[in-house]
Design a protein around this motif. Sequence first.
Motif, PDB file in Angstrom:
ATOM      1  N   GLY A 307       0.815  -1.206   0.000  1.00 50.26           N
ATOM      2  CA  GLY A 307       0.000   0.000   0.000  1.00 50.26           C
ATOM      3  C   GLY A 307       0.853   1.263   0.000  1.00 50.26           C
ATOM      4  N   TYR A 308       1.997   1.197   0.690  1.00 49.63           N
ATOM      5  CA  TYR A 308       2.912   2.341   0.713  1.00 49.63           C
ATOM      6  C   TYR A 308       3.441   2.640  -0.682  1.00 49.63           C
ATOM      7  CZ  TYR A 308       6.999   5.173   2.036  1.00 49.63           C
ATOM      8  OH  TYR A 308       7.940   6.173   2.145  1.00 49.63           O
ATOM      9  N   LEU A 309       3.825   1.606  -1.407  1.00 45.30           N
ATOM     10  CA  LEU A 309       4.327   1.809  -2.761  1.00 45.30           C
ATOM     11  C   LEU A 309       3.219   2.271  -3.700  1.00 45.30           C
ATOM     12  CD1 LEU A 309       6.681  -1.284  -3.190  1.00 45.30           C
ATOM     13  CD2 LEU A 309       7.322   1.066  -2.641  1.00 45.30           C
ATOM     14  N   ALA A 310       2.055   1.599  -3.610  1.00 45.18           N
ATOM     15  CA  ALA A 310       0.961   1.946  -4.515  1.00 45.18           C
ATOM     16  C   ALA A 310       0.434   3.343  -4.252  1.00 45.18           C
ATOM     17  CB  ALA A 310      -0.165   0.922  -4.380  1.00 45.18           C
ATOM     18  N   GLY A 311       0.498   3.792  -2.995  1.00 44.14           N
ATOM     19  CA  GLY A 311       0.000   5.116  -2.654  1.00 44.14           C
ATOM     20  C   GLY A 311       0.981   6.236  -2.932  1.00 44.14           C
ATOM     21  N   ASN A 312       2.188   5.860  -3.331  1.00 42.29           N
ATOM     22  CA  ASN A 312       3.219   6.850  -3.646  1.00 42.29           C
ATOM     23  C   ASN A 312       3.823   6.512  -5.004  1.00 42.29           C
ATOM     24  OD1 ASN A 312       3.615   8.465  -0.930  1.00 42.29           O
ATOM     25  ND2 ASN A 312       3.463   6.316  -0.342  1.00 42.29           N
ATOM     26  N   PHE A 326      10.253   4.099   4.288  1.00 36.37           N
ATOM     27  CA  PHE A 326       9.317   4.805   5.161  1.00 36.37           C
ATOM     28  C   PHE A 326      10.022   5.305   6.415  1.00 36.37           C
ATOM     29  CE2 PHE A 326       6.486   4.891   8.820  1.00 36.37           C
ATOM     30  CZ  PHE A 326       5.527   5.789   8.386  1.00 36.37           C
ATOM     31  N   LEU A 327      10.828   4.436   7.031  1.00 37.04           N
ATOM     32  CA  LEU A 327      11.506   4.821   8.261  1.00 37.04           C
ATOM     33  C   LEU A 327      12.500   5.956   8.033  1.00 37.04           C
ATOM     34  CD1 LEU A 327      12.117   1.253   9.724  1.00 37.04           C
ATOM     35  CD2 LEU A 327      10.553   2.974  10.644  1.00 37.04           C
ATOM     36  N   ALA A 328      13.174   5.915   6.888  1.00 35.70           N
ATOM     37  CA  ALA A 328      14.207   6.921   6.616  1.00 35.70           C
ATOM     38  C   ALA A 328      13.630   8.233   6.087  1.00 35.70           C
ATOM     39  CB  ALA A 328      15.227   6.365   5.619  1.00 35.70           C
ATOM     40  N   ARG A 335       4.175  10.806   4.112  1.00 37.53           N
ATOM     41  CA  ARG A 335       3.613   9.972   3.054  1.00 37.53           C
ATOM     42  C   ARG A 335       2.560   9.010   3.605  1.00 37.53           C
ATOM     43  NH1 ARG A 335       6.594   9.269  -1.906  1.00 37.53           N
ATOM     44  NH2 ARG A 335       8.533  10.498  -1.959  1.00 37.53           N
ATOM     45  N   SER A 336       1.538   8.766   2.786  1.00 39.34           N
ATOM     46  CA  SER A 336       0.533   7.769   3.117  1.00 39.34           C
ATOM     47  C   SER A 336       1.163   6.398   3.099  1.00 39.34           C
ATOM     48  CB  SER A 336      -0.621   7.836   2.112  1.00 39.34           C
ATOM     49  OG  SER A 336      -1.514   6.755   2.287  1.00 39.34           O
ATOM     50  N   TRP A 337       0.818   5.553   4.090  1.00 43.24           N
ATOM     51  CA  TRP A 337       1.451   4.234   4.147  1.00 43.24           C
ATOM     52  C   TRP A 337       0.438   3.080   4.097  1.00 43.24           C
ATOM     53  CZ3 TRP A 337      -0.381   2.117   8.630  1.00 43.24           C
ATOM     54  CH2 TRP A 337      -0.680   2.975   9.697  1.00 43.24           C
ATOM     55  N   SER A 338      -0.783   3.358   3.731  1.00 40.69           N
ATOM     56  CA  SER A 338      -1.755   2.278   3.594  1.00 40.69           C
ATOM     57  C   SER A 338      -2.852   2.748   2.679  1.00 40.69           C
ATOM     58  CB  SER A 338      -2.337   1.885   4.948  1.00 40.69           C
ATOM     59  OG  SER A 338      -3.241   0.830   4.821  1.00 40.69           O
TER      60      SER A 338
END
Length: 339
Positions: A307-312, A326-328, A335-338
């Motif tokens: 979801g993180y990749l698809a949302g970004n 995401f952590l870095a 950023r949206s993560w889900s």
Amino acid sequence: MARDLNEKGFAIFDFPDPDIEAKMEGIKRDYRDRYDWQAWRDGKLNSLRLQDAWKSDPRVREIAANPDVLDMISAIYGREAFAFQTLNFAVGTQQEAHSDHAHFNSIPDRFMCGVWLAFEDVDSENGPLFYYPGSHRWPSYQNEHLGVSYKQIDGHFREYRKYVRLWNELAAQEGIQREIFRARKGQALLWSANILHGGSAQVDPSRTRWSQVTHYFFKGCSYTTPVANDTFQGRILYRDVQDVRTGEPVPNMISGEPLDARFRTAMLEQYAASASSPSRLLTLMRTLAASPFRANQELPTGFDPLGYLAGNPDLLDADIDPYEHFLAFGRKEGRSWSL
């Protein structure tokens, strides 16, 4: 139970555990601070869930591997059942109508089912489950029926919408109406792999809808991910699953024999050698499985790497570890993560 499952695709029962009240209340108390409530209230999350808590919480494991439930399911299906995944929810899923059959399947077909257990009373205001009785009798539709080949399959499963359109069209064509499950605390719903179901909108966001989902496979089968398969071109993405009760891996079996390691290796090589998207899918899955950051305590509960990749979209073509990114960077950038 067997008659209801056969005729309607689901069956309702009272969960057979004299200590279930204490277990449910303990999980609710201990998990309350493990969810990102603010992100959910802000609309960044459709739901709040924790996957595979059985690995660290004996209460979740005992619910998933309840011996009476396992015996009942095994008797109905005629094979030994085992739990392989748990999901613990604090609110409704608000998930559109879907069939687990597209995500979890077996060889032979349909040896998979699920049990949803209500940790509190559920009504029309706090996101009840819904289902389409009789939809479990539909044929087993997979990628080859939808015109999806390995050339279209990638790590984000963009062709999944074809399944959603098909399910909605079938329900409309056959005149099947959705029904709502307004559960009492301690009631459970057993559903077959192919039944169309989902989560209603949570009308009252101030309320919770605590529950646990357990997914089950059966021994003596192989376990696959249909949305990632192009079966007739030799591309089958087998799942490596564990028995929740023991934590031990359960082997993929074909006709009473372990899956030929050479066959599986050859398919993995086909994925990796492909110049199109399946190589990205395989690379991504390997990245996720091997990531040293996947269990990082600073990740938000329910973090969805796909979801993180698809949302970004700017990250889709980057060869990155979504957990690490995401952590870095992602959390600092908001950023949206889900999805």
